[in-house]
Scaffold this active site. Structure first.
Site, PDB file in Angstrom:
ATOM      1  N   ASP A  61     -16.276  35.621  45.580  1.00 52.17           N
ATOM      2  CA  ASP A  61     -15.159  36.534  45.377  1.00 52.17           C
ATOM      3  C   ASP A  61     -15.625  37.981  45.228  1.00 52.17           C
ATOM      4  O   ASP A  61     -14.925  38.910  45.626  1.00 52.17           O
ATOM      5  CB  ASP A  61     -14.352  36.115  44.149  1.00 52.17           C
ATOM      6  CG  ASP A  61     -13.360  35.007  44.474  1.00 52.17           C
ATOM      7  OD1 ASP A  61     -13.624  34.254  45.419  1.00 52.17           O
ATOM      8  OD2 ASP A  61     -12.338  34.903  43.786  1.00 52.17           O
ATOM      9  N   CYS A 121     -18.643  28.337  42.054  1.00 54.65           N
ATOM     10  CA  CYS A 121     -17.858  29.569  42.009  1.00 54.65           C
ATOM     11  C   CYS A 121     -16.350  29.322  42.100  1.00 54.65           C
ATOM     12  O   CYS A 121     -15.891  28.198  42.141  1.00 54.65           O
ATOM     13  CB  CYS A 121     -18.393  30.562  43.030  1.00 54.65           C
ATOM     14  SG  CYS A 121     -20.006  31.202  42.505  1.00 54.65           S
ATOM     15  N   ASP A 122     -15.601  30.411  42.172  1.00 50.62           N
ATOM     16  CA  ASP A 122     -14.201  30.454  41.752  1.00 50.62           C
ATOM     17  C   ASP A 122     -13.300  29.357  42.315  1.00 50.62           C
ATOM     18  O   ASP A 122     -12.579  28.698  41.568  1.00 50.62           O
ATOM     19  CB  ASP A 122     -13.603  31.812  42.107  1.00 50.62           C
ATOM     20  CG  ASP A 122     -14.222  32.937  41.304  1.00 50.62           C
ATOM     21  OD1 ASP A 122     -15.339  32.760  40.810  1.00 50.62           O
ATOM     22  OD2 ASP A 122     -13.603  33.997  41.181  1.00 50.62           O
ATOM     23  N   LYS A 123     -13.260  29.160  43.622  1.00 48.44           N
ATOM     24  CA  LYS A 123     -12.329  28.186  44.206  1.00 48.44           C
ATOM     25  C   LYS A 123     -13.006  26.854  44.462  1.00 48.44           C
ATOM     26  O   LYS A 123     -12.351  25.842  44.698  1.00 48.44           O
ATOM     27  CB  LYS A 123     -11.732  28.728  45.518  1.00 48.44           C
ATOM     28  CG  LYS A 123     -11.190  30.143  45.405  1.00 48.44           C
ATOM     29  CD  LYS A 123     -10.284  30.328  44.219  1.00 48.44           C
ATOM     30  CE  LYS A 123      -9.984  31.783  43.912  1.00 48.44           C
ATOM     31  NZ  LYS A 123     -11.126  32.620  43.594  1.00 48.44           N
ATOM     32  N   CYS A 128     -21.289  34.730  37.874  1.00 46.95           N
ATOM     33  CA  CYS A 128     -21.395  35.998  37.135  1.00 46.95           C
ATOM     34  C   CYS A 128     -21.173  35.800  35.637  1.00 46.95           C
ATOM     35  O   CYS A 128     -20.327  35.020  35.219  1.00 46.95           O
ATOM     36  CB  CYS A 128     -20.430  37.014  37.721  1.00 46.95           C
ATOM     37  SG  CYS A 128     -20.822  37.416  39.445  1.00 46.95           S
ATOM     38  N   GLU A 166      -7.263  38.896  44.697  1.00 47.81           N
ATOM     39  CA  GLU A 166      -7.607  39.383  43.368  1.00 47.81           C
ATOM     40  C   GLU A 166      -7.630  40.908  43.372  1.00 47.81           C
ATOM     41  O   GLU A 166      -7.983  41.536  44.376  1.00 47.81           O
ATOM     42  CB  GLU A 166      -8.983  38.864  42.946  1.00 47.81           C
ATOM     43  CG  GLU A 166      -8.972  37.405  42.584  1.00 47.81           C
ATOM     44  CD  GLU A 166     -10.285  36.946  41.979  1.00 47.81           C
ATOM     45  OE1 GLU A 166     -10.277  35.887  41.355  1.00 47.81           O
ATOM     46  OE2 GLU A 166     -11.305  37.634  42.149  1.00 47.81           O
ATOM     47  N   SER A 187      -9.101  39.084  39.021  1.00 50.57           N
ATOM     48  CA  SER A 187     -10.380  38.447  38.770  1.00 50.57           C
ATOM     49  C   SER A 187     -10.508  38.187  37.280  1.00 50.57           C
ATOM     50  O   SER A 187      -9.944  38.906  36.448  1.00 50.57           O
ATOM     51  CB  SER A 187     -11.515  39.372  39.223  1.00 50.57           C
ATOM     52  OG  SER A 187     -12.754  38.949  38.715  1.00 50.57           O
TER      53      SER A 187
END
Length: 557
Positions: free
Chosen positions: A78, A119-121, A191, A442, A468
């Site tokens: 992202d 990570c995010d998704k 992160c 985002e 985010s």
């Protein structure tokens, strides 16, 4: 064994010949076949170490009597996709990940699975797949990044984005920005703050689908490799006991996740992902529930970007189990939920101690008496709007100001960095929702620009897109219905007064019902010319308040 349907008997001799082509021995074919879903790639910093994690999982599976077989899952970074057309392709991958993993797992008849996301998704996508496939499954993430250090202070990716805003405001030089570039992201891993990836990896632990430390052991620690080996061993124990994801992902497990979400101050993106994962598990979550859980759950952590602590600090303080142990003191958790350890939540957290009350506040001395996320409603958000309350400056908990209206993120950023946004303004960014984007981008760039320009305590931002986990400030996203379907956010005019009252969960535009009805009658949908996957996604995706799940054609979008 489920895999016998592709391995045993004369009728399956052709399949055995293909396993033979893989170099698989008859001894290996006699064992349960465990799929290891690897999201390793060379473009996402949170995934560059996953090849090492996967090798450790394979050792654990083999040690415990299984036959490990690796296949891939995609992942978008992202941070790299942020602020340009690439961000339209982030959320949409959640469903691609779930769909492709379902296809691979069922086409090849795996007996069990170990998911290795980060990570995010990637994390919610694989949780969705696990619920669909429903064979014994354990998650082990790639782990969080260590915090960076700039001028003697811990820093992370959110600091990097805010530095760009500071440069535009003239309070940082180009050399200052480059110093951040070189130092804020010092290791591989997701992160280092309580951003979306870490939020979801932590909640995976809470739901019961990951072992202790899944969300908090840093990516570069050897303990992460030991965790991966234990995950491989654990999935074989689950296989023997026939413990499946839907035995774990119950309504009570999701209620635990909502509770810990509030205590941690997780990313607002959890309000998209938890309903989508629950939906696949046959549990329907209404996100208005969030306020109920928030009202009774104290906020115990102020991790970056809300405060000065990072995931590594949470890990050293006892991790997610220590947070849950604090919540247990007020009877806020369902302790009898099953987990991938083969034990209940209550058994898992028995005797766990919070070793740093500055990182994890004791439940009798919280940062806030209420949880970190709030759901707002009103004539601007008849369904929902979401805000990370724990990251809002106290003076912005109540705010009224004139709307500064933009129909895309890029126009808003140009206005913010160009000095055209002033204290008191309410920036409105619309047509960025699940359908309108499409992809619900985002908004880290505009929120960071507001902070970097020194406007974080005087300017609010409202969008039908999302934020985010690295965003902070009075940033209200997921406004539903979205502009693309004629939601009230599409009817806001430049200069309209917008009223935000986070304390009372209210979001309104101070325009009469008659005037709003007149504007609605005059409103016309924006014309768009979409192609490829985004065109299909825009047709199928539902509202943000429903988790932006894809419609099966038999329900209202």
């Amino acid at each position: 064994m489920k895999s016998d349907s592709v391995k045993k008997g004369i009728a399956r001799a052709p399949q055995r010949s293909l396993f033979n082509a893989l170099g698989m021995t008859s001894e290996e074919m006699a064992k349960p076949m465990v799929g290891i879903v690897s999201s390793y790639n060379e473009i996402v910093p949170g995934h560059m170490n996953i090849d090492k994690i996967v090798e450790a999982v394979k050792l654990g599976v083999a040690e415990a009597g299984g036959m490990p077989v690796v296949f891939p899952a995609i992942a978008v970074c992202d941070g790299i996709a942020m602020g340009h057309v690439g961000m339209k392709y982030s959320l949409v991958t959640r469903d691609l990940i779930a769909d492709s993993t379902e296809c691979m797992a069922l086409a090849h008849q795996f007996d069990a699975l170990v998911m290795v996301p980060n990570c995010d998704k990637n994390v919610p996508g694989l949780l969705m797949a696990a619920a669909r496939i429903n064979v014994p499954t354990v998650f082990v993430s790639g782990g969080p990044m260590l915090a960076g250090h700039v001028n003697g202070r811990k820093r992370s990716l959110s600091s990097m984005f805010e530095a760009v805003g500071s440069y535009a405001a003239g309070t940082m030089t180009e050399d200052d920005v480059e110093n951040y570039v070189e130092n804020v992201c010092p290791t591989c891993g997701s992160c280092s703050g309580m951003y979306t990836a870490n939020s979801m990896n932590c909640l995976t632990e809470v739901i019961g689908m990951g072992l202790r430390g899944n969300g908090t052991i840093p990516a570069v620690y050897s303990a992460r490799l030991k965790l991966a080996k234990h995950a491989g061993m654990a999935v074989m124990e689950m296989y023997r006991k026939n413990i499946r994801p839907r035995d774990i992902m119950t309504r009570e497990a999701f209620e635990n996740a909502l509770t810990v979400d509030m205590a941690l101050g997780c990313s607002t993106n959890t309000m998209l992902h938890l309903p989508a994962i629950a939906h696949e598990a046959g549990v329907e979550l209404n996100m208005e529930m969030a306020n109920e859980f928030s009202s009774r759950t104290p906020n115990l952590c102020h991790l970056a970007p809300a405060g000065p602590t990072y995931i590594e600090d949470l890990n050293e303080a006892g991790g997610i189990y220590a947070v849950m142990s604090e919540l247990k003191k007020k009877n806020l958790l369902h302790l009898d939920c099953m987990t991938v350890t083969g034990k209940t939540v209550g058994e898992n957290i028995e005797g766990i101690v919070n070793t740093n009350p500055e990182v994890i506040r004791p439940i009798d001395n919280p940062y806030m008496p209420e949880g970190g996320i709030a759901v707002l409603k009103g004539n601007l958000a008849p369904d929902t709007g979401i805000v990370k309350r724990s990251a809002v400056a106290p003076e912005m908990m109540k705010h009224e100001g004139p709307a500064r209206v933009f129909d895309c993120e890029e126009d808003a950023i140009a206005a913010i960095t160009g000095g055209k946004i002033h204290p008191g303004d309410v920036v409105v960014i619309r047509y960025e929702g699940p359908k309108g984007g499409p992809g619900m981008r985002e908004m880290l760039n505009p929120t960071s620009a507001i902070i970097g320009m020194g406007l974080g305590s005087s300017v609010a931002l409202i969008t039908d897109g999302r934020f985010s986990g690295a965003s902070r400030g009075a940033a209200i996203g997921h406004v539903s219905p979205e502009a693309a379907v004629g939601g009230p956010i599409a009817l806001v005019h430049e200069g309209d007064t917008i009223s935000i009252d986070i304390e009372h969960n209210a979001l309104n535009v101070l325009v009469s019902d008659e005037e709003m009805a007149k504007r609605k009658a005059e409103w016309k949908p924006k014309e768009r010319h979409l192609t490829g996957y985004l065109a299909r996604y825009a047709k199928l995706v539902t509202s943000g308040n429903r988790g932006a799940i894809l419609s099966d054609g038999n329900e209202k979008a």
